[in-house]
Design a protein around this motif. Sequence first.
Motif, PDB file in Angstrom:
ATOM      1  N   GLY A  33       9.103   3.374   2.721  1.00 37.20           N
ATOM      2  CA  GLY A  33       8.194   2.234   3.134  1.00 37.20           C
ATOM      3  C   GLY A  33       6.928   2.816   3.769  1.00 37.20           C
ATOM      4  O   GLY A  33       5.636   2.202   3.609  1.00 37.20           O
ATOM      5  N   ALA A  37       3.161   2.356   2.344  1.00 40.03           N
ATOM      6  CA  ALA A  37       2.227   1.564   2.978  1.00 40.03           C
ATOM      7  C   ALA A  37       0.921   2.526   3.101  1.00 40.03           C
ATOM      8  O   ALA A  37      -0.113   2.047   3.020  1.00 40.03           O
ATOM      9  CB  ALA A  37       2.770   1.008   4.405  1.00 40.03           C
ATOM     10  N   GLY A  51       1.125   2.680  -5.139  1.00 37.49           N
ATOM     11  CA  GLY A  51       2.035   2.169  -4.131  1.00 37.49           C
ATOM     12  C   GLY A  51       2.244   0.788  -4.773  1.00 37.49           C
ATOM     13  O   GLY A  51       3.223  -0.014  -4.492  1.00 37.49           O
ATOM     14  N   SER A  96      12.661  -0.384   0.471  1.00 36.28           N
ATOM     15  CA  SER A  96      11.506   0.362   0.898  1.00 36.28           C
ATOM     16  C   SER A  96      10.077  -0.443   0.558  1.00 36.28           C
ATOM     17  O   SER A  96       9.182  -0.729   1.318  1.00 36.28           O
ATOM     18  CB  SER A  96      11.293   1.678   0.194  1.00 36.28           C
ATOM     19  OG  SER A  96      10.968   1.677  -0.939  1.00 36.28           O
ATOM     20  N   CYS A 100       7.401  -1.691   3.117  1.00 35.39           N
ATOM     21  CA  CYS A 100       6.112  -1.355   2.988  1.00 35.39           C
ATOM     22  C   CYS A 100       5.085  -2.537   3.228  1.00 35.39           C
ATOM     23  O   CYS A 100       4.272  -2.302   3.753  1.00 35.39           O
ATOM     24  CB  CYS A 100       5.874  -0.862   1.559  1.00 35.39           C
ATOM     25  SG  CYS A 100       4.340  -0.627   0.752  1.00 35.39           S
ATOM     26  N   ARG A 104       2.267  -2.864   5.985  1.00 32.24           N
ATOM     27  CA  ARG A 104       0.966  -3.510   5.568  1.00 32.24           C
ATOM     28  C   ARG A 104       0.398  -4.418   6.233  1.00 32.24           C
ATOM     29  O   ARG A 104      -0.780  -4.448   6.488  1.00 32.24           O
ATOM     30  CB  ARG A 104       0.835  -3.214   3.951  1.00 32.24           C
ATOM     31  CG  ARG A 104      -0.461  -3.412   3.398  1.00 32.24           C
ATOM     32  CD  ARG A 104      -0.367  -3.329   1.974  1.00 32.24           C
ATOM     33  NE  ARG A 104       0.095  -4.602   1.334  1.00 32.24           N
ATOM     34  CZ  ARG A 104      -0.843  -5.699   0.906  1.00 32.24           C
ATOM     35  NH1 ARG A 104      -1.973  -5.445   1.160  1.00 32.24           N
ATOM     36  NH2 ARG A 104      -0.267  -6.759   0.264  1.00 32.24           N
TER      37      ARG A 104
END
Length: 214
Positions: A33, A37, A51, A96, A100, A104
């Motif tokens: 994650g 990110a 991503g 994950s 992420c 973010r």
Amino acid sequence: MYVLKDNFATFAEGFLGTLQLTIYASALALVLGFLMASFRVAPVGSLRVFGTVWVTVLRNTPLTLLFFAVLLGLPRFGLVLPFQVFAILALGCYTSAFICEALRSGINTVPKGQGEAARSLGMTFNQTLSVVVLPQAFRSVIPPVGSTLIALAKNSAIAGAFSVTELLGTYKTLSELGYNIVWTFFWIAIGYLIITLTISAIFNLLEKRWGVPG
């Protein structure tokens, strides 16, 4: 009523199986994650695309389907590992994507001016992210990350359908032995409560120490 006392070893084995799945998959989810990110906010276009694809695919794929893909698909390509390892991979990768997005969102709460100031001082992207941005973002993402890991612990129940030892799967053995299914599920629920409340307590402590003041 006596299902726990008579079958404590069975419950303990299932509880430890779920605990192991939760711990190892959580570690994998946090690492992936964080990496995804970082990719999603990177100045390199190919990393941002990777991503974005990772998050989009995993967030929109049913977890059960992902288990089938990992546990039954990977061995066809010559990758043969214990089913527990495959389950950890499936749970960790799936979670994950949510970790992420939580990270973010936290990164986006940090004023852009701070990143620009860091770059004006000659800091690289990695230095800016690790020294300036992430320490501030961490404070705001503690609750959502904790909630995501609690969901992971509950999602680990799917692994029992793929011959992985975990807590929910104990009901099959005990049902075949003729024990009351209601009491069986009661003690299974208690086991999950112990794990999820422990995760919640850990993140509550983190939030009190480092979280954004309410």
